[in-house]
Design a protein around this motif. Structure first.
Motif, PDB file in Angstrom:
ATOM      1  N   LEU A   7       0.831  -1.207   0.000  1.00 48.49           N
ATOM      2  CA  LEU A   7       0.000   0.000   0.000  1.00 48.49           C
ATOM      3  C   LEU A   7       0.865   1.258   0.000  1.00 48.49           C
ATOM      4  O   LEU A   7       0.556   2.245  -0.676  1.00 48.49           O
ATOM      5  N   THR A   8       1.962   1.214   0.750  1.00 49.15           N
ATOM      6  CA  THR A   8       2.880   2.358   0.780  1.00 49.15           C
ATOM      7  C   THR A   8       3.526   2.578  -0.580  1.00 49.15           C
ATOM      8  O   THR A   8       3.627   3.717  -1.060  1.00 49.15           O
ATOM      9  N   ALA A   9       3.960   1.488  -1.222  1.00 52.25           N
ATOM     10  CA  ALA A   9       4.551   1.598  -2.560  1.00 52.25           C
ATOM     11  C   ALA A   9       3.522   2.121  -3.560  1.00 52.25           C
ATOM     12  O   ALA A   9       3.851   2.943  -4.425  1.00 52.25           O
ATOM     13  N   THR A  10       2.285   1.654  -3.437  1.00 53.63           N
ATOM     14  CA  THR A  10       1.224   2.133  -4.331  1.00 53.63           C
ATOM     15  C   THR A  10       0.985   3.622  -4.128  1.00 53.63           C
ATOM     16  O   THR A  10       0.805   4.380  -5.092  1.00 53.63           O
ATOM     17  N   ALA A  11       0.992   4.063  -2.863  1.00 52.78           N
ATOM     18  CA  ALA A  11       0.827   5.485  -2.565  1.00 52.78           C
ATOM     19  C   ALA A  11       1.964   6.309  -3.163  1.00 52.78           C
ATOM     20  O   ALA A  11       1.746   7.412  -3.693  1.00 52.78           O
ATOM     21  N   CYS A  12       3.193   5.772  -3.103  1.00 53.07           N
ATOM     22  CA  CYS A  12       4.345   6.465  -3.708  1.00 53.07           C
ATOM     23  C   CYS A  12       4.162   6.580  -5.212  1.00 53.07           C
ATOM     24  O   CYS A  12       4.419   7.646  -5.807  1.00 53.07           O
ATOM     25  N   TRP A  13       3.727   5.495  -5.844  1.00 54.85           N
ATOM     26  CA  TRP A  13       3.490   5.511  -7.291  1.00 54.85           C
ATOM     27  C   TRP A  13       2.462   6.578  -7.652  1.00 54.85           C
ATOM     28  O   TRP A  13       2.675   7.372  -8.582  1.00 54.85           O
ATOM     29  N   LEU A  14       1.357   6.627  -6.915  1.00 59.38           N
ATOM     30  CA  LEU A  14       0.312   7.617  -7.205  1.00 59.38           C
ATOM     31  C   LEU A  14       0.796   9.037  -6.915  1.00 59.38           C
ATOM     32  O   LEU A  14       0.525   9.960  -7.691  1.00 59.38           O
ATOM     33  N   THR A  15       1.514   9.205  -5.813  1.00 52.16           N
ATOM     34  CA  THR A  15       1.999  10.536  -5.429  1.00 52.16           C
ATOM     35  C   THR A  15       3.000  11.082  -6.432  1.00 52.16           C
ATOM     36  O   THR A  15       2.938  12.246  -6.826  1.00 52.16           O
ATOM     37  N   PHE A  16       3.925  10.249  -6.863  1.00 50.04           N
ATOM     38  CA  PHE A  16       4.974  10.703  -7.769  1.00 50.04           C
ATOM     39  C   PHE A  16       4.485  10.888  -9.198  1.00 50.04           C
ATOM     40  O   PHE A  16       5.002  11.736  -9.926  1.00 50.04           O
ATOM     41  N   THR A  17       3.495  10.100  -9.631  1.00 51.58           N
ATOM     42  CA  THR A  17       3.118  10.109 -11.050  1.00 51.58           C
ATOM     43  C   THR A  17       1.708  10.609 -11.357  1.00 51.58           C
ATOM     44  O   THR A  17       1.423  10.926 -12.508  1.00 51.58           O
ATOM     45  N   THR A  18       0.833  10.674 -10.351  1.00 48.31           N
ATOM     46  CA  THR A  18      -0.570  10.989 -10.647  1.00 48.31           C
ATOM     47  C   THR A  18      -1.105  12.210  -9.900  1.00 48.31           C
ATOM     48  O   THR A  18      -1.621  13.140 -10.528  1.00 48.31           O
ATOM     49  N   TRP A  19      -1.014  12.208  -8.579  1.00 48.87           N
ATOM     50  CA  TRP A  19      -1.623  13.301  -7.809  1.00 48.87           C
ATOM     51  C   TRP A  19      -0.915  13.474  -6.488  1.00 48.87           C
ATOM     52  O   TRP A  19      -0.640  12.493  -5.790  1.00 48.87           O
ATOM     53  N   PHE A  20      -0.607  14.741  -6.146  1.00 51.24           N
ATOM     54  CA  PHE A  20      -0.061  15.054  -4.835  1.00 51.24           C
ATOM     55  C   PHE A  20      -0.624  16.405  -4.401  1.00 51.24           C
ATOM     56  O   PHE A  20      -0.024  17.444  -4.597  1.00 51.24           O
ATOM     57  N   PHE A  21      -1.828  16.356  -3.847  1.00 53.09           N
ATOM     58  CA  PHE A  21      -2.552  17.580  -3.481  1.00 53.09           C
ATOM     59  C   PHE A  21      -2.564  18.554  -4.656  1.00 53.09           C
ATOM     60  O   PHE A  21      -2.294  19.746  -4.519  1.00 53.09           O
ATOM     61  N   GLY A  22      -2.870  18.015  -5.814  1.00 51.95           N
ATOM     62  CA  GLY A  22      -2.819  18.758  -7.062  1.00 51.95           C
ATOM     63  C   GLY A  22      -1.928  17.994  -8.027  1.00 51.95           C
ATOM     64  O   GLY A  22      -2.010  16.771  -8.118  1.00 51.95           O
ATOM     65  N   PRO A  23      -1.028  18.683  -8.734  1.00 49.86           N
ATOM     66  CA  PRO A  23      -0.131  17.997  -9.678  1.00 49.86           C
ATOM     67  C   PRO A  23       0.752  16.967  -8.987  1.00 49.86           C
ATOM     68  O   PRO A  23       1.122  17.118  -7.825  1.00 49.86           O
ATOM     69  N   ALA A  24       1.080  15.899  -9.719  1.00 51.47           N
ATOM     70  CA  ALA A  24       1.986  14.867  -9.209  1.00 51.47           C
ATOM     71  C   ALA A  24       3.376  15.452  -8.974  1.00 51.47           C
ATOM     72  O   ALA A  24       3.727  16.502  -9.523  1.00 51.47           O
TER      73      ALA A  24
END
Length: 260
Positions: A94-111
């Motif tokens: 789950l942590t790795a998945t969150a990193c993938w989403l944060t770095f490439t998809t969304w991080f409180f707006g743009p990735a």
């Protein structure tokens, strides 16, 4: 004792460093942050199969890398001994998945990767059929939506002659385009190797678990080969280096999650 994590770290480091060195020596890499080049076929696409964006590795594996990695992990976890089927391993995934989403998809707006491009001078471009580029507001790139004269008349002036029904996909260019592929491949290789180390320490295994172990080893092999081809043909050397570093950071987060 065999250390799968150390072997995986050494292997991915060699794959990226040797592939990048080759790309520098022989000039094989494509600068994907250059808006005049990024939408074109690789100059070596006619002679080198792996330089084609349509190669089987890119289309069916790299573009779906986290899906493949997740499936391999789930198979490994589900067939493990009950004692090794721990919640902490799921938390790591789950942590790795969150990193993938944060770095490439969304991080409180743009990735995170998009923020790096913008912070380093990136702009939003749409390539036209003629090869000409037009600059449009950044929001269109961040929305990752298709634009067309019929749906966005404010972007396309009446002087532009475009084919009927044409549409384009805007992309951020001219900034530091961190290699998302190298990031994800690095994190996937290290994550799967870490999970394999648990299986190799867990004692006697079932036939199903042995199959799962073999599948994970095979996928790590595919990811290592993909790391080489990406390093040889795509991104600037520094963009591959930052992608690799981001992959290490993502994996470090999975380790930290176990002790939090």
């Amino acid at each position: 004792m065999f250390n799968s994590r150390l072997v995986a770290f050494t292997a991915v480091t060699l794959a990226v460093s040797l592939g990048t060195s080759y790309s520098i020596i022989y000039g094989t890499h494509l600068d994907t942050s250059d808006p005049l080049l990024a939408h074109l076929a690789h100059p070596l696409a006619k002679t080198d199969y792996w330089a084609r964006k349509s190669n089987v590795l890119n289309v069916y594996f790299i573009k779906k890398a986290w899906g493949w990695t997740s499936a391999a992990f789930m198979l490994l976890w589900a067939t493990s001994n009950p004692a090794a089927r721990s919640l902490s391993r799921v938390v790591q995934w789950l942590t790795a998945t969150a990193c993938w989403l944060t770095f490439t998809t969304w991080f409180f707006g743009p990735a995170v990767i998009d923020r790096v491009i913008l912070a380093s001078g990136g702009e939003c471009f749409v390539p036209l059929p003629s090869g000409e580029l037009i600059t449009i507001p950044t929001d269109y790139c961040l929305a990752k939506s298709t634009v067309a004269p019929s749906s966005h008349p404010d972007i396309f002036t009446s002087s532009l002659v475009l084919p009927e029904g044409w549409s384009g996909i805007p992309r951020l260019r001219r900034g530091h385009d961190v290699s998302g592929h190298i990031f994800l491949l690095t994190m996937s290789i290290l994550f799967l190797a870490d999970q394999l180390s648990i299986s190799l320490r867990s004692g006697p295994t079932s036939i199903r678990h042995k199959v799962a172990i073999s599948a994970n080893i095979a996928l790590i092999g595919i990811w290592l080969f993909a790391s080489v081809t990406t390093s040889v043909y795509f991104h600037s050397p520094f963009e591959k280096l930052t992608g690799y570093a981001l992959g290490l950071v993502g994996f470090a987060f999975t380790q930290a999650s176990v002790f939090s």
